[in-house]
Design an enzyme around this catalytic site. Structure first.
Site, short mmCIF file in Angstrom:
data_model
loop_
_atom_site.label_atom_id
_atom_site.label_comp_id
_atom_site.label_asym_id
_atom_site.label_seq_id
_atom_site.Cartn_x
_atom_site.Cartn_y
_atom_site.Cartn_z
N LYS A 57 0.81 -1.41 -0.04
CA LYS A 57 0.01 0.12 -0.03
C LYS A 57 0.84 1.20 -0.07
CE LYS A 57 -4.16 1.79 2.35
NZ LYS A 57 -4.97 1.78 3.90
N SER A 132 -9.80 1.64 2.52
CA SER A 132 -8.90 2.48 1.86
C SER A 132 -7.68 1.53 1.01
CB SER A 132 -8.41 3.42 2.67
OG SER A 132 -7.56 2.81 3.60
N SER A 156 -10.46 -1.00 6.67
CA SER A 156 -9.74 -0.61 5.28
C SER A 156 -8.99 -1.87 4.78
CB SER A 156 -8.76 0.68 5.60
OG SER A 156 -9.40 1.88 5.66
#
Lengths: 466, 478
Positions: A57, A132, A156
């Site tokens: 990420k 996310s 997330s």
């Protein structure tokens, strides 16, 4: 596997991430594996992730790739240091092939707010990946990588895992060091990850978990070998079904697949009971989360001021540089959240807003633990439905219903929680949430391994654009 | 109208730790700008603070020295504001739970003891340093993150003199503790002072102003005195004092306007989420307390009680830690404390002041100096000889030899001296006449003459006795 095969595998993953960009838009940047492969040649092939391609990420600091947290204000930001987990992945022999797209600064649940645009769901490109950590989930789901790193502040990792049909793990708060992970809300942020099967999930946690002196909230709790005792039957285990969430399910595919899992777990020897928590506290989750996360974020992101790194707008004074850089660098959506967070911390508001939210958080956690008392695990559908269309998600108002927000509970409490593929609704994946007691990831994985067997969803990937 | 003055003091003191408050970057001064910095000090995204245990230990030691209540749970908070010298956009401090509360110190002014209470002591981190050159501002992050303690007094001082004495005592205490360089001129100890005045009979405190960043004890006195007179002038004119922040202008000796109080920002304090509450081990606290060094006040009392020094001597010695450390080293070798302190505070101090030499740089070994003091006390050498020996051993000469040869050359034969006495009396009839007419100091004059003739190698006390005897004898003979 010999070095040549490793090399081929790394480039295959890198090329696949690159090819998928057109369809999924999941990567913030791609990382040519060459330099890492050169280093790998020196390392032992006994390493747990030797030559394993991973996607990371874009809020995880990496010296070899820009780290933008999908925010305009961090355009071109190249960290001078590696996050703790970046080092751990490197030391375990992993090869990073992509930095993945996310909601801007992790402040969202749809991945529509990334600076580089929305991430599309591999099962339907018109639908959201969830956020996310959407980019990581999508790349794992499409089979580009078998391991991908995310972070989980409210849900997330688990929400995109549910939407994309992969395993998403949020370990206990403090289990994995956060050092070098760009924060959203420090008291809730947890490093998590995606895999395609439970065995890999167990393997990955062994690599990432452990005390790091640079993160004072990281735990000294010993790290067990999570891979042993998987697939032993569940006789004597007590598993609770989250009644508030179950009750809210409409009849249909989600409920049917949940019932099938419950049935399967019973057959494997587990005692299943329904539990419920105080509905008022349950429905306060979103409000409390909204306040705490945004208050903390408003302070956490004060360092993004355009002076030392990232986007810098020219102006005559520091104040002007900062205001212009922050105005242009953050999206409207993020600015609004930071503003709300600041408001909650003002001296005149602090007691009524922030402190009250913290108090209610404690009440919610007490009530949640009361509900889970005596059970080895708690299960619920991760989301009541599959991934929505991007157009629907864009304008969806915040919901305070428990079935939409129950995953936040384990961010409040710090307990471990994961989503495993459970079934489909109109062709879109839906995950089962399994939560356990703090630092009992081993117990959580044990239940997950049984669920994997019951559902048959293991190493399931969705080919895209072929 | 008559007024009362109220003064409160806030001190920021940099701790002398190896590394910074929340990062492992070194604490070091006078280094190339931005060379003592890591990713945490620059607040690069993703960094987290780790509390420096040594800094907590130093803060605890300071709390103990100031007789404060210690909070056994250390907690930190964030103070949020935007400024170029504050890389994170917030400072980590202890707003809600300071490590120390309710302490006090005693001021000694003109023999009067006054208690000043200390409200709180908390830990925080320093900001970066800004330099303005032409149109540009340069930022040096070497200072960013250096551990600080802030010490806040109760508003219980009533003059510039008291404020200065308070800061002096705190400065010295922190220095003795070894937790800080406590150098005001270099900014390792900084202070902000709140001043207000009110009519003598008024219960309510007057409007206060704050004077920022005073950099010496004497400036504290001057700034407070000026500010008091300025406020009195305003009140006398029937106007109101405005609650402003001021700075002291050294050249003019005036306090000048910096900013309005209402421009101050809302700091949006909240608990630092990255640092869990730290429960202090009572055993560790006990260990720190047991290992506290001797503090200035304790040393002063020891000098008075054990060494029999005067208040003045004890005061001067204790004020300069290195000087009194030197004195203590001497006292390990001699019991002639009074002589030692007398010589140290006259001859040696004069020598040091003239040459700008610090006690720790003296060539004279404390043991040598002690030897000399003993020799003076037991009259092995005369004080007149001692002076010249001191001059030599200050330059590093060996005391033992000098004392021995002085002792050898000493004129102690009364018969030999009696001859010289007769000579001197014969040569100075005026002085003899003076003595006879009752002027005792003529003996001093004659003794001086004698000392010259014997090259200082005789005991002045013996000489004056001999002179007196000789004159008295001749009188009787007449």
């Amino acid at each position: 596997m010999n070095y040549e095969e490793i090399r081929k595998k790394a480039y295959a993953a890198y090329n696949e991430c690159s090819r998928l960009q057109e369809y999924l838009n999941a990567s913030a940047s791609l990382i040519d594996p060459e330099s890492q492969l050169a280093e790998l040649e020196q390392l032992s092939c006994d390493l747990p992730l030797y030559g394993e391609p991973v996607a990371v990420k874009d809020n995880v600091c990496t010296k070899i790739a820009d780290t933008t947290a999908s925010s305009g204000i961090l355009q071109g930001f190249r960290p001078v240091y590696d996050a703790h987990i970046t080092t751990l992945l490197h030391d375990a022999g992993a090869v990073m092939v992509a930095k993945t797209s996310m909601d801007e600064l992790a402040m969202g649940g749809t991945n529509l707010s990334a600076f580089t645009g929305a991430v599309n769901n591999p099962y339907d490109l018109n639908r959201v990946s969830g956020g996310s950590s959407g980019g990581s989930a999508a790349l794992a789901a499409a089979g580009a990588v078998r391991f991908a790193i995310g972070s989980d502040t409210g849900d997330s990792v688990r929400k995109p895992a549910s939407y994309c049909g992969v395993i998403g793990v949020k370990p206990t708060y403090g289990r994995i060091s956060r050092y070098g992970v760009i924060p959203y809300a420090s008291s809730l942020d947890t490093v998590g990850y995606f895999t395609l099967n439970v065995k890999d999930a167990a393997k990955m946690l062994k690599v990432l978990a452990g005390r790091d002196d640079r993160d004072m909230t990281s735990s000294y709790e010993p790290v067990p070998d999570y891979s042993v005792n998987l697939n032993t039957d569940l006789t004597g285990k007590k598993i609770a079904v989250f009644g508030n969430v179950y009750d809210a399910l409409e009849p249909g595919e989600v409920k049917e697949s949940l019932d099938r899992v419950i049935d399967g777990l019973r057959k494997k020897g587990a005692a299943i009971e329904f539990v419920r928590m105080d509905p008022v506290l349950a429905e306060s989750c979103m409000a409390v989360y909204f306040i705490i996360s945004n208050c903390e974020a408003s302070s956490n992101h004060s360092n993004l001021d355009g002076t030392r790194f990232g986007l810098q707008k020219e102006a005559d004074s520091f104040t002007q540089i900062m205001m212009k850089s922050r105005t242009e660098g953050f999206s409207h959506f993020v600015r609004k959240k930071l503003l709300i967070g600041s408001y909650g911390l003002y001296e005149d508001n602090r007691e009524e807003i922030f402190v009250k939210a913290q108090k209610v958080r404690r009440l919610i956690v007490e009530e949640y633990h009361r509900m889970c008392e005596g059970y080895d695990a708690l299960i619920a559908p991760a989301c009541p439905h599959g991934a929505p269309l991007k157009s629907e998600a864009e304008n969806a108002p915040l919901s305070d219903r428990i079935e939409d927000n129950h995953m936040i509970l384990t961010n409040f409490s710090g307990d471990p929680s994961m989503s495993v593929p459970m079934g489909f609704e109109n062709g879109m994946p839906v995950g089962l949430l399994i939560s356990a007691k703090a630092f009992d990831e081993a117990g959580m994985f044990r239940v997950a391994a049984e669920v994997e067997e019951i559902t048959g969803f293991k190493d399931t990937v969705r080919e895209v654009g072929k | 109208m008559k007024y009362r003055t109220t003064v409160g003091v806030e001190i920021h003191c940099e701790l002398r730790t190896e590394t910074k408050m929340f990062s492992s970057a070194p604490v070091s001064f006078h280094k190339v700008p931005n060379s003592m910095v890591n990713e945490i000090d620059l607040a690069l995204p993703g960094t987290l603070p780790s509390v420096n245990k040594k800094a907590v230990e130093y803060a605890l030691a300071a709390c103990m020295a100031l007789d404060m209540e210690i909070d056994p749970v250390v907690r930190f908070d964030r103070k949020n504001y935007y400024y170029p010298d504050l890389p994170k956009g917030y400072q980590i401090t202890q707003q809600f739970h300071p490590v120390g509360k309710n302490g006090h110190v005693f001021l000694q002014i003109d023999g009067i003891k006054k208690e000043i209470r200390i409200e709180r002591l908390h830990m925080e981190e320093d900001t970066a340093q800004m330099f303005h050159k032409g149109n540009h501002t340069y930022i040096d992050y070497n200072r960013a993150g250096i551990p600080l303690i802030e010490i806040v007094s109760a508003p219980e001082m009533s003059s510039g003199n008291e404020a200065a004495a308070y800061v002096e005592i705190l400065r010295n205490t922190l220095y003795y503790l070894g937790v800080s360089d406590a150098k005001m001129e270099e900014g390792s100890l900084r202070c902000d002072i709140n001043v207000s005045v009110r009519p003598w009979d008024s219960e309510k405190l007057g409007v206060k102003t704050e004077i920022k960043n005073l950099n010496s004890i004497s400036n504290i006195r001057k700034a407070v005195d000026y500010e008091v007179s300025r406020q009195i002038e305003i009140l006398d004119a029937g106007k109101e004092v405005e609650p402003v922040t001021l700075r002291f202008e050294e050249v003019s000796g005036k306090t000048v306007f910096m900013r309005r109080k209402e421009e101050s920002v809302d700091y949006r304090y909240f608990p630092e989420p990255n640092i869990p509450a730290i429960e202090l081990d009572p055993e560790w606290i006990g260990l720190i307390r047991a290992n506290l060094p001797e503090l200035p006040e304790q040393r002063r009392v020891r000098y008075l009680r054990e060494y029999g020094l005067s208040e003045y001597e004890a005061g001067v010695l204790v004020q300069d830690k290195e000087l009194s450390d030197y004195f203590d080293k001497m006292c390990a070798h001699t019991k002639s404390y009074k002589t030692a302190s007398k010589y140290l505070l006259t001859g040696v101090l004069g020598y040091m002041n003239a040459g700008k030499i610090r006690p720790e740089d003296l060539k004279m070994k404390p043991a040598d100096f002690a030897l000399l003091c003993d020799a003076v006390t037991d009259k092995t050498v005369y004080s007149s000889q001692a002076k010249s020996i001191l001059t030599e051993i200050l330059e590093g000469a060996d005391a033992k030899n000098l004392i021995q040869s002085a002792n050898k050359g000493k004129v102690s034969d009364i018969g030999e001296l009696a001859e010289t006495v007769k000579q001197v009396i014969g040569e100075n009839p005026e002085a003899v006449k003076d003595y006879k007419s009752g002027k005792d100091r003529a003996i001093g004059y004659l003794t001086g003459k004698m000392m010259k003739k014997t090259g200082g190698m005789a005991d002045p006390a013996v000489i004056s006795r001999l002179i007196k005897e000789e004159i008295d004898k001749s009188e009787r003979e007449w």
